[in-house]
Enzyme design. Structure first.
Site, PDB file in Angstrom:
ATOM      1  N   GLY A 262     -37.014  15.029  -2.073  1.00 42.05           N
ATOM      2  CA  GLY A 262     -37.642  15.561  -3.287  1.00 42.05           C
ATOM      3  C   GLY A 262     -38.579  16.698  -2.937  1.00 42.05           C
ATOM      4  CB  VAL A 263     -40.372  19.203  -4.908  1.00 42.04           C
ATOM      5  CG1 VAL A 263     -39.177  20.114  -4.985  1.00 42.04           C
ATOM      6  CG2 VAL A 263     -40.563  18.430  -6.180  1.00 42.04           C
ATOM      7  N   GLY A 264     -42.513  18.492  -2.826  1.00 33.75           N
ATOM      8  CA  GLY A 264     -43.889  18.054  -2.624  1.00 33.75           C
ATOM      9  C   GLY A 264     -44.301  18.025  -1.167  1.00 33.75           C
ATOM     10  CB  SER A 265     -47.662  17.529   0.211  1.00 36.13           C
ATOM     11  OG  SER A 265     -47.896  16.342  -0.496  1.00 36.13           O
ATOM     12  CB  VAL A 266     -44.747  13.224   1.435  1.00 41.31           C
ATOM     13  CG1 VAL A 266     -44.203  12.276   2.480  1.00 41.31           C
ATOM     14  CG2 VAL A 266     -46.149  12.833   1.045  1.00 41.31           C
ATOM     15  CD  GLU A 287     -33.394  16.746  -7.374  1.00 38.22           C
ATOM     16  OE1 GLU A 287     -32.617  16.284  -8.220  1.00 38.22           O
ATOM     17  OE2 GLU A 287     -34.634  16.597  -7.454  1.00 38.22           O
ATOM     18  CG  ASN A 377     -44.780  16.409 -12.229  1.00 34.58           C
ATOM     19  OD1 ASN A 377     -45.606  17.033 -12.896  1.00 34.58           O
ATOM     20  ND2 ASN A 377     -44.949  16.153 -10.950  1.00 34.58           N
ATOM     21  N   GLY A 381     -34.642  13.962 -10.206  1.00 33.37           N
ATOM     22  CA  GLY A 381     -33.414  13.420  -9.634  1.00 33.37           C
ATOM     23  C   GLY A 381     -33.639  12.139  -8.845  1.00 33.37           C
TER      24      GLY A 381
HETATM   25  O1  0RQ Z   1     -53.647  14.204  -8.613  1.00 32.30           O
HETATM   26  O2  0RQ Z   1     -53.236  16.598  -8.739  1.00 32.30           O
HETATM   27  O3  0RQ Z   1     -55.261  15.576  -9.818  1.00 32.30           O
HETATM   28  O4  0RQ Z   1     -55.073  15.699  -7.304  1.00 32.30           O
HETATM   29  O5  0RQ Z   1     -51.136  12.453  -8.625  1.00 32.30           O
HETATM   30  O6  0RQ Z   1     -50.248  13.320  -6.090  1.00 32.30           O
HETATM   31  O7  0RQ Z   1     -50.352  12.618  -3.704  1.00 32.30           O
HETATM   32  O8  0RQ Z   1     -50.650  15.084  -4.338  1.00 32.30           O
HETATM   33  O9  0RQ Z   1     -48.398  13.898  -4.468  1.00 32.30           O
HETATM   34  O10 0RQ Z   1     -47.877  16.268  -5.295  1.00 32.30           O
HETATM   35  O11 0RQ Z   1     -46.198  14.846  -4.046  1.00 32.30           O
HETATM   36  O12 0RQ Z   1     -46.850  14.311  -6.412  1.00 32.30           O
HETATM   37  C1  0RQ Z   1     -44.956  11.430  -7.831  1.00 32.30           C
HETATM   38  C2  0RQ Z   1     -46.332  13.116  -9.058  1.00 32.30           C
HETATM   39  C3  0RQ Z   1     -46.374  13.001  -6.532  1.00 32.30           C
HETATM   40  C4  0RQ Z   1     -44.354  13.915  -7.722  1.00 32.30           C
HETATM   41  C5  0RQ Z   1     -45.498  12.845  -7.796  1.00 32.30           C
HETATM   42  C6  0RQ Z   1     -52.322  11.675  -8.411  1.00 32.30           C
HETATM   43  C7  0RQ Z   1     -52.980  12.367  -7.230  1.00 32.30           C
HETATM   44  C8  0RQ Z   1     -52.745  13.822  -7.570  1.00 32.30           C
HETATM   45  C9  0RQ Z   1     -50.236  14.187  -7.186  1.00 32.30           C
HETATM   46  P1  0RQ Z   1     -54.381  15.629  -8.621  1.00 32.30           P
HETATM   47  P2  0RQ Z   1     -49.977  13.774  -4.589  1.00 32.30           P
HETATM   48  P3  0RQ Z   1     -47.314  14.939  -5.007  1.00 32.30           P
HETATM   49  C10 0RQ Z   1     -37.975  15.559  -7.069  1.00 32.30           C
HETATM   50  C11 0RQ Z   1     -37.539  14.134  -7.264  1.00 32.30           C
HETATM   51  C12 0RQ Z   1     -41.126  12.814  -9.452  1.00 32.30           C
HETATM   52  C13 0RQ Z   1     -40.129  11.903  -8.867  1.00 32.30           C
HETATM   53  C14 0RQ Z   1     -39.394  12.588  -7.754  1.00 32.30           C
HETATM   54  C15 0RQ Z   1     -43.309  13.729  -8.804  1.00 32.30           C
HETATM   55  C16 0RQ Z   1     -51.342  13.798  -8.182  1.00 32.30           C
HETATM   56  O13 0RQ Z   1     -43.728  13.829  -6.478  1.00 32.30           O
HETATM   57  O14 0RQ Z   1     -43.490  14.156  -9.924  1.00 32.30           O
HETATM   58  O15 0RQ Z   1     -39.716  12.417  -6.611  1.00 32.30           O
HETATM   59  N1  0RQ Z   1     -42.179  13.057  -8.493  1.00 32.30           N
HETATM   60  N2  0RQ Z   1     -38.394  13.393  -8.148  1.00 32.30           N
HETATM   61  O16 0RQ Z   1     -54.346  12.034  -7.154  1.00 32.30           O
HETATM   62  C17 0RQ Z   1     -53.004   7.955 -10.644  1.00 32.30           C
HETATM   63  C18 0RQ Z   1     -51.811   6.862  -8.945  1.00 32.30           C
HETATM   64  C19 0RQ Z   1     -51.670   8.122  -8.298  1.00 32.30           C
HETATM   65  C20 0RQ Z   1     -52.227   9.242  -8.930  1.00 32.30           C
HETATM   66  C21 0RQ Z   1     -51.236   9.866  -7.064  1.00 32.30           C
HETATM   67  N3  0RQ Z   1     -51.311   5.737  -8.420  1.00 32.30           N
HETATM   68  N4  0RQ Z   1     -52.470   6.836 -10.119  1.00 32.30           N
HETATM   69  N5  0RQ Z   1     -52.885   9.175 -10.100  1.00 32.30           N
HETATM   70  N6  0RQ Z   1     -51.927  10.300  -8.125  1.00 32.30           N
HETATM   71  N7  0RQ Z   1     -51.069   8.530  -7.141  1.00 32.30           N
HETATM   72  C22 0RQ Z   1     -38.279  16.344  -8.333  1.00 32.30           C
HETATM   73  C23 0RQ Z   1     -37.048  16.811  -9.092  1.00 32.30           C
HETATM   74  O17 0RQ Z   1     -36.081  16.132  -9.151  1.00 32.30           O
HETATM   75  C24 0RQ Z   1     -37.044  18.071  -9.820  1.00 32.30           C
END
Ligand code: 0RQ
Length: 503
Positions: A262-266, A287, A377, A381
């Site tokens: 997926g996308v993102g930092s990890v 994707e 968000n 996928g």
């Molecule tokens: O908040 O932005 O206010 O600091 O969520 O969290 O740890 O920076 O992680 O940027 O990778 O996003 C799941 C949202 C993770 C994303 C999700 C808060 C945290 C922070 C972001 P701030 P991180 P990321 C690819 C396939 C969709 C599913 C997927 C996502 C913000 O990866 O949308 O993988 N995934 N799809 O502080 C409340 C919790 C929290 C929380 C983190 N338990 N409760 N807030 N945060 N955990 C996409 C496509 O298919 C297109």
């Protein structure tokens, strides 16, 4: 323009973005190109936003995934969106969704095309898609993403093409457009390896439906690349250790299996981790293809990558675009219905890495709803891959909001991926391999390997109390969501007496 618009009979269709936007009426449904900031239609949506300054109207906006260019933000601010699907990642739009001003449909990305094809979703009035070229034989050549563009063009009543001269002409021949066809007449999708081409080089265009061509020159919005930090690098290490254990157990070789991430930092940190690893000859079937995939190709670690979009940082665009020919035999872009197709994902046996917001002690994953109610968000996928892949891995930091939130909770406040679809959970604390474990076994492994020490005892206390109630999946139902309600009322999930503990 002659090189990009190779059918002279279409020259008279060239219009300004303002004119094209003027055709769009209140209540219409638009199918826009665009997938995670790549290849989005830019000029016409912006002109539509401008039009809203003098006129009040609303449209339904369907895309591949999130848009760049602040289009979602500007459309949300202008108040012109009635319905939005299937994914967005913009804070302003998120707010409007969460106050109920925009009706957001959070749909598996592979499912959208089928619902458009079958007229389940609103019929598409205008498909507005970005193109690198329109060929002499009537193909729209997409740019940096395919997303849902092919089904939008196929089903739309009318088509507007944004011919973007700033996108490299060399993108031509990088796409593979395959149409599933009608139910009842379908054959198995003949894709048996990541590098195979099964379709056509572009989207077939019915010239009678082509209402306008808008010439543009806007580059994609670059991705904001998040370099690995200490925690994400540790998570990447745990994940790589898991893969090594799979090799030791004889289930994988050094070539692993095709990877989806997926996308993102990890995700980015994990792929970076592979650069230094002993794995070789890797394949990507994903994707979004981010910067790290190109680094892995450059270093020779990745042999071939298939995706439905290329989402790059500015720096990486400057490197890749002038050298696009070099990547032509190493990359293919497909419609998201194919990049995320259950049939192909299962056949190729993917290792999938996606992100969780929270995970419960039995392995149910919430990827979308903050505190159970507020959309972040969308599922994207992640569900397409998790349900159908060979090994479904979910990553999350064990804590959020400076430790006020534990990402491991007794009961997930919303569930996108059920325990049945989740194999491995990775946090910076370690990884839990849930395969072959019953719920009671899973809980112990998740708490032990993935929870932050700050919350371990609290989780164990909950689990022990639940065990006294019995059941296949024991719970203390009246307390199951108390961690979330405590966070809402006191600002932390931590029990009172532990609040002063430093993390
Ligand atoms: O908040 O932005 O206010 O600091 O969520 O969290 O740890 O920076 O992680 O940027 O990778 O996003 C799941 C949202 C993770 C994303 C999700 C808060 C945290 C922070 C972001 P701030 P991180 P990321 C690819 C396939 C969709 C599913 C997927 C996502 C913000 O990866 O949308 O993988 N995934 N799809 O502080 C409340 C919790 C929290 C929380 C983190 N338990 N409760 N807030 N945060 N955990 C996409 C496509 O298919 C297109």
């Amino acid at each position: 323009i002659a090189e990009r618009l190779r059918d002279n009979s279409l020259l008279d269709r060239i219009v300004t973005a303002e004119e094209a936007a003027s055709w769009i009426q209140d209540g219409m449904t638009l199918g826009l190109s665009g997938f995670t900031r790549a290849g989005d239609a830019k000029a016409v949506p912006m002109a539509l936003v401008d039009r809203s300054k003098n006129e009040s109207f609303k449209v339904n906006v369907f895309t591949g995934a999130s848009l760049g260019f602040d289009i979602d933000k500007k459309m949300a601010e202008a108040g012109i969106v009635n319905k939005r699907l299937p994914f967005q990642a913009d804070p302003t739009m998120r707010k409007k969704i969460n106050v109920g001003e925009i009706n957001f449909i959070d749909q598996h990305l592979s499912h959208v095309a089928e619902w458009v094809r079958g007229d389940v979703h609103n019929p598409i009035d205008y498909a507005i898609v970005e193109a690198t070229a329109i060929t002499e034989d009537g193909y729209i050549i997409p740019t940096t993403s395919v997303g849902n563009s092919s089904i939008f063009v196929d089903k739309a009543k009318a088509v507007i093409v944004e011919l973007n001269l700033s996108q490299p002409a060399g993108l031509e021949n990088m796409h593979d457009i395959y149409e599933l066809g009608k139910q009842g007449e379908r054959q198995p999708v003949p894709l048996t390896s990541v590098d195979q081409r099964i379709g056509e080089i572009g989207i077939r265009l019915d010239k009678d439906k082509l209402k306008g061509i808008v010439i543009t020159n806007f580059p994609d919005s670059p991705s904001t690349i998040v370099p690995p930090d200490e925690e994400t690098a540790i998570m990447a290490n745990h994940l790589i250790n898991f893969l090594r254990e799979e090799i030791k157990a004889g289930r994988l070789t050094n070539k692993l299996a095709p990877l989806q991430s997926g996308v993102g930092s990890v995700a980015n940190a994990v792929l970076h981790g592979l650069l230094e690893s002993e794995f070789e000859d890797l394949e990507v079937y994903s994707e979004v293809l981010q910067d790290a995939v190109f680094d892995l190709i450059d270093s020779g670690k990745v042999r071939f990558a298939s995706g439905c979009s290329m989402t790059l940082s500015k720096e990486k665009m400057d490197h890749v675009y002038p050298n696009i020919e070099k990547y032509k035999d190493k990359i293919v872009l497909r419609p998201q219905e194919i990049s995320n197709l259950p049939e192909v994902i299962r056949r190729l046996g993917l290792i999938s890495i996606n992100t969780a917001l929270e995970v419960d002690i039995y392995g149910n994953v919430n990827s979308t709803h903050v505190s159970g109610t507020k959309m972040m968000n969308g599922i994207g996928g992640s569900g397409d891959f998790a349900r159908n892949c060979r090994t479904a891995i979910f990553v999350t930091k064990s804590l959020a909001k400076d430790g006020k939130i534990s990402s491991i909770v007794p009961f997930a406040s919303h569930i996108d991926h059920t325990e049945h679809d989740v194999d491995i959970i990775v946090t910076e604390q370690g990884y839990a391999d849930l395969r072959g474990l019953a719920p009671r076994e899973r809980a112990r492994v998740i708490i032990e390997n993935c929870a932050h020490p700050l919350y371990k005892e609290q989780l164990t206390d909950y689990f022990e109390e639940a065990l006294m109630r019995g059941g296949q999946t024991p719970h203390v139902l009246e307390k199951a969501l108390s961690w979330h309600t405590n966070y809402a009322s006191t600002g932390t999930m931590l029990q009172k007496e532990k609040e002063t503990v430093t993390i």
